[in-house]
Scaffold this motif. Structure first.
Motif, mmCIF file in Angstrom:
data_model
loop_
_atom_site.group_PDB
_atom_site.id
_atom_site.type_symbol
_atom_site.label_atom_id
_atom_site.label_comp_id
_atom_site.label_asym_id
_atom_site.label_seq_id
_atom_site.Cartn_x
_atom_site.Cartn_y
_atom_site.Cartn_z
ATOM 1 N N ILE A 34 0.845 -1.205 0.000
ATOM 2 C CA ILE A 34 0.000 0.000 0.000
ATOM 3 C C ILE A 34 0.873 1.245 0.000
ATOM 4 N N GLY A 35 1.966 1.200 0.784
ATOM 5 C CA GLY A 35 2.890 2.338 0.816
ATOM 6 C C GLY A 35 3.515 2.598 -0.545
ATOM 7 N N LEU A 36 3.938 1.535 -1.248
ATOM 8 C CA LEU A 36 4.523 1.695 -2.579
ATOM 9 C C LEU A 36 3.495 2.238 -3.562
ATOM 10 N N PHE A 37 2.278 1.704 -3.491
ATOM 11 C CA PHE A 37 1.211 2.193 -4.379
ATOM 12 C C PHE A 37 0.960 3.682 -4.157
ATOM 13 N N LEU A 38 0.846 4.107 -2.903
ATOM 14 C CA LEU A 38 0.592 5.517 -2.599
ATOM 15 C C LEU A 38 1.771 6.395 -3.023
#
Length: 348
Positions: free
Chosen positions: A333-337
């Motif tokens: 999720i952090g990479l996506f954001l």
């Protein structure tokens, strides 16, 4: 079942486009008739991204005519049919193939007769130049065919201006300007088909020239170099065309606010590390296979559309194995954001 599949694919493509582009600006959407037969007539710069951008945000469910050479795979043909793509044949596809267009035009005429929306590129080819090229009369043949079947058909022509900040670069931004609808019946000159064709082409061309940046063909390279030096906001064709008309860009006396890309330079190394396998796949494998510059963005988007979901899933499985599912999920999720923020902010 087909309708469900269509809306799922449309949602997937629309979401992916809004993640891929730093900005998608839509203007004049209220100009699109919702209950009448419509023929969308956009300028054409960026290969298959042009129809996709219009189709997912035009408030209609259009069929769109696409160059026949992309219909080479039986598997992809099923997908193209599902998303309402219709092949159109050109002289470069072989003179013998042109006979197929008669059936295509009959099909399109029937669709318009049923109140559907179509999308067709009146320039008949794509080009990265920021100008509206001479229009082909092919789209007028389709219109005559529809009116021959139903003379009372109230077909609305909707010119659409597509404006890219930089059509081959990542990250890019785009604006879509929907022009006021043109009632086809009002353009007819009784008993003079040739004059009617020219009347339709002139009206559509003039409308497109207001909805996208338009430099005349004469000394184009010199003009575009000077216009680029003034750093205009290409997402605003009205303002950019005003600069061209006033001639101020020739003297460097008018400069629009431009995005300097400082943030891009600061965070790109982190973006590169976080997405290195996908970036290498693009630069080392797919990019060298781009056969026309106009397909650069289309192929890069297609790679992102297909590969990033698999990339995120593979990373999750790796982190899940070593760190547990909760940590893996947080990292993904952090990479996506982070990727989303990078795309949205790197040109600002």
């Amino acid at each position: 079942m087909k309708n469900i599949a269509y809306f799922v694919i449309k949602f997937w493509i629309r979401t992916s486009l809004h993640l891929y582009f730093g900005k998608i600006k839509i203007d004049g959407l209220s100009n699109v008739p919702l209950k009448k037969p419509v023929l969308f007539l956009p300028n054409h710069q960026n290969a298959l991204l042009d129809p996709l951008l219009i189709a997912v945000d035009c408030n209609r469910k259009p069929y769109f005519l696409t160059r026949s050479d992309v219909f080479k795979s039986s598997i992809l043909n099923k997908l193209f049919e599902l998303v309402r793509m219709i092949p159109i044949y050109r002289i470069r596809d072989g003179r013998a193939t042109l006979k197929h267009n008669e059936l295509i035009f009959d099909k399109c005429a029937n669709l318009l007769g049923n109140g559907e929306a179509l999308l067709m590129f009146p320039e008949a080819n794509h080009n990265l130049e920021r100008r509206v090229r001479p229009l082909s009369k092919g789209f007028t043949r389709l219109l005559f065919r529809a009116l021959k079947q139903n003379p009372k058909l109230d077909i609305q022509l909707v010119p659409v201006g597509l404006n890219y900040s930089s059509a081959t670069q990542f990250t890019d931004e785009v604006s879509i300007y929907f022009g006021k609808p043109i009632a086809l019946n009002e353009l007819f000159i009784v008993a003079d088909e040739r004059a009617t064709i020219e009347n339709i082409k002139d009206k559509v061309s003039l409308s497109l020239q207001k909805l996208t940046t338009h430099l005349s063909e004469e000394n184009y390279d010199e003009k575009i170099a000077k216009l680029n030096a003034s750093k205009p906001d290409y997402l605003n064709p009205i303002e950019t065309n005003k600069i061209i008309k006033d001639g101020k860009y020739f003297y460097g006396t008018h400069e629009l606010k431009y995005k300097n890309g400082i943030l891009n330079r600061l965070i790109y190394p982190f973006f590169l590390v976080g997405n290195l396998p996908v970036i290498l796949l693009w630069k080392l494998w797919l990019k060298p296979k781009v056969w026309e510059p106009e397909f650069t963005d289309t192929l890069r988007f297609a790679l992102s559309l297909l590969v990033f979901p698999m990339y995120y899933f593979l990373l999750f499985e790796i982190f899940n194995y070593y760190l547990g599912w909760s940590s893996g999920l947080i990292i993904i999720i952090g990479l996506f954001l982070f990727n989303w923020i990078y795309v949205k902010c790197s040109r600002r």
